[in-house]
Motif scaffolding. Structure first.
Motif, PDB file in Angstrom:
ATOM      1  N   ALA A  33     -13.128  -6.967 -57.815  1.00  0.00           N
ATOM      2  CA  ALA A  33     -11.732  -7.289 -57.498  1.00  0.00           C
ATOM      3  C   ALA A  33     -11.437  -7.005 -56.028  1.00  0.00           C
ATOM      4  O   ALA A  33     -10.730  -7.769 -55.364  1.00  0.00           O
ATOM      5  CB  ALA A  33     -10.788  -6.488 -58.395  1.00  0.00           C
ATOM      6  N   SER A  36     -12.901  -9.772 -54.011  1.00  0.00           N
ATOM      7  CA  SER A  36     -12.078 -10.977 -54.160  1.00  0.00           C
ATOM      8  C   SER A  36     -10.885 -10.943 -53.207  1.00  0.00           C
ATOM      9  O   SER A  36     -10.552 -11.942 -52.569  1.00  0.00           O
ATOM     10  CB  SER A  36     -11.592 -11.107 -55.606  1.00  0.00           C
ATOM     11  OG  SER A  36     -10.741 -12.218 -55.729  1.00  0.00           O
ATOM     12  N   VAL A  37     -10.249  -9.767 -53.075  1.00  0.00           N
ATOM     13  CA  VAL A  37      -9.122  -9.628 -52.146  1.00  0.00           C
ATOM     14  C   VAL A  37      -9.599  -9.892 -50.720  1.00  0.00           C
ATOM     15  O   VAL A  37      -8.936 -10.605 -49.958  1.00  0.00           O
ATOM     16  CB  VAL A  37      -8.481  -8.229 -52.261  1.00  0.00           C
ATOM     17  CG1 VAL A  37      -7.453  -8.003 -51.164  1.00  0.00           C
ATOM     18  CG2 VAL A  37      -7.830  -8.041 -53.625  1.00  0.00           C
ATOM     19  N   MET A  40     -10.137 -13.628 -50.221  1.00  0.00           N
ATOM     20  CA  MET A  40      -8.876 -14.361 -50.128  1.00  0.00           C
ATOM     21  C   MET A  40      -8.190 -14.111 -48.787  1.00  0.00           C
ATOM     22  O   MET A  40      -7.570 -15.004 -48.223  1.00  0.00           O
ATOM     23  CB  MET A  40      -7.941 -13.993 -51.279  1.00  0.00           C
ATOM     24  CG  MET A  40      -8.435 -14.445 -52.643  1.00  0.00           C
ATOM     25  SD  MET A  40      -8.734 -16.219 -52.684  1.00  0.00           S
ATOM     26  CE  MET A  40      -9.700 -16.352 -54.158  1.00  0.00           C
ATOM     27  N   ASP A 149      -2.846 -17.359 -52.979  1.00  0.00           N
ATOM     28  CA  ASP A 149      -4.109 -16.931 -53.594  1.00  0.00           C
ATOM     29  C   ASP A 149      -4.420 -15.482 -53.251  1.00  0.00           C
ATOM     30  O   ASP A 149      -4.899 -14.720 -54.088  1.00  0.00           O
ATOM     31  CB  ASP A 149      -5.264 -17.834 -53.145  1.00  0.00           C
ATOM     32  CG  ASP A 149      -5.180 -19.239 -53.739  1.00  0.00           C
ATOM     33  OD1 ASP A 149      -4.394 -19.437 -54.702  1.00  0.00           O
ATOM     34  OD2 ASP A 149      -5.882 -20.137 -53.228  1.00  0.00           O
ATOM     35  N   LYS A 152      -2.238 -13.275 -55.368  1.00  0.00           N
ATOM     36  CA  LYS A 152      -2.726 -13.236 -56.758  1.00  0.00           C
ATOM     37  C   LYS A 152      -3.907 -12.272 -56.875  1.00  0.00           C
ATOM     38  O   LYS A 152      -4.002 -11.516 -57.841  1.00  0.00           O
ATOM     39  CB  LYS A 152      -3.146 -14.638 -57.218  1.00  0.00           C
ATOM     40  CG  LYS A 152      -1.996 -15.553 -57.537  1.00  0.00           C
ATOM     41  CD  LYS A 152      -2.514 -16.927 -57.931  1.00  0.00           C
ATOM     42  CE  LYS A 152      -1.382 -17.928 -57.993  1.00  0.00           C
ATOM     43  NZ  LYS A 152      -1.852 -19.305 -58.168  1.00  0.00           N
ATOM     44  N   SER A 153      -4.808 -12.321 -55.901  1.00  0.00           N
ATOM     45  CA  SER A 153      -5.975 -11.425 -55.970  1.00  0.00           C
ATOM     46  C   SER A 153      -5.550  -9.974 -55.756  1.00  0.00           C
ATOM     47  O   SER A 153      -6.108  -9.071 -56.376  1.00  0.00           O
ATOM     48  CB  SER A 153      -7.049 -11.847 -54.958  1.00  0.00           C
ATOM     49  OG  SER A 153      -6.615 -11.658 -53.628  1.00  0.00           O
ATOM     50  N   LYS A 156      -4.126  -8.802 -59.100  1.00  0.00           N
ATOM     51  CA  LYS A 156      -5.189  -8.483 -60.066  1.00  0.00           C
ATOM     52  C   LYS A 156      -5.848  -7.151 -59.735  1.00  0.00           C
ATOM     53  O   LYS A 156      -6.108  -6.344 -60.619  1.00  0.00           O
ATOM     54  CB  LYS A 156      -6.245  -9.598 -60.073  1.00  0.00           C
ATOM     55  CG  LYS A 156      -5.811 -10.842 -60.785  1.00  0.00           C
ATOM     56  CD  LYS A 156      -6.903 -11.896 -60.759  1.00  0.00           C
ATOM     57  CE  LYS A 156      -6.420 -13.182 -61.382  1.00  0.00           C
ATOM     58  NZ  LYS A 156      -7.390 -14.276 -61.255  1.00  0.00           N
TER      59      LYS A 156
END
Length: 198
Positions: A33, A36-37, A40, A149, A152-153, A156
């Protein structure tokens, strides 16, 4: 007695194995996670760079015009330098806010530059300016999507590290909530960029 002791040892061993597997999965999930951040955020920066490159092509066209108002152009050049000179730590809300503010200042100064084109109709008919017109709208849309996006990351990631029991692992890993990319004050209004080419 020996059989009972073996059962207890097996039970304790199984419990440790379950906790170990859970810890590994949880740790990997949090790290994924986090990555992912970062990815993004990289997309956000890439799209802002695309916009800066488009601005640069128009600035070069304007610089070639000897009669253009140099103070208006200078404000854009300075704002561009500030916007591209900020290093963002996505874990630090202050650097994210500074980046956001610098990008807003660049967009505002560029809007003033475009507005001053009314006095210079020859500039508005150049190929660089026409190319800019066709590309800037799509670029602004890409920036908006990339920021959504990113948020959103971040959501999460933040949910993952605050929910129990993964919050225990997050604390052990030193993970903290990440800041969201917030809307600029007044951004609910469309930027005032006029293209009145006749």
């Amino acid at each position: 007695m020996k059989g009972t002791r073996n059962i207890v040892l097996l039970s304790v061993g199984a419990l440790f194995l379950i906790l170990f597997v859970w810890g590994c999965n949880g740790c990997n999930s949090i790290k994924a996670a986090d990555q992912s951040v970062k990815k993004m955020w990289s997309n956000v920066e890439t799209n802002y760079q695309r916009r800066t490159d488009l601005y640069s092509s128009v600035i070069k066209t304007v610089e070639a015009s000897a009669n253009f108002e140099k103070s208006t152009l200078q404000a854009v050049v300075e704002a561009r330098a500030k916007a591209t000179g900020i290093n963002v730590d996505i874990n630090d809300p202050k650097t994210l806010e500074a980046y956001q503010q610098a990008q807003g200042n660049l967009q505002g100064s560029f809007s003033r530059l475009i507005a001053s084109f009314e006095a210079y109709p020859d500039l508005k008919t150049t190929k660089a300016f026409q190319d800019f017109q066709t590309q800037i709208e799509g670029t602004e849309n890409r920036i908006n999507v990339a920021r959504q996006d990113f948020n959103k990351s971040v959501e999460k990631f933040n949910l993952k590290i605050v929910k129990f029991p993964s919050s225990v692992l997050a604390n052990m890993l030193g993970m903290k909530e990440k800041p969201f990319y917030k809307a600029d004050p007044g951004s609910e209004k469309n930027p005032d960029i006029q293209f009145n080419i006749k």
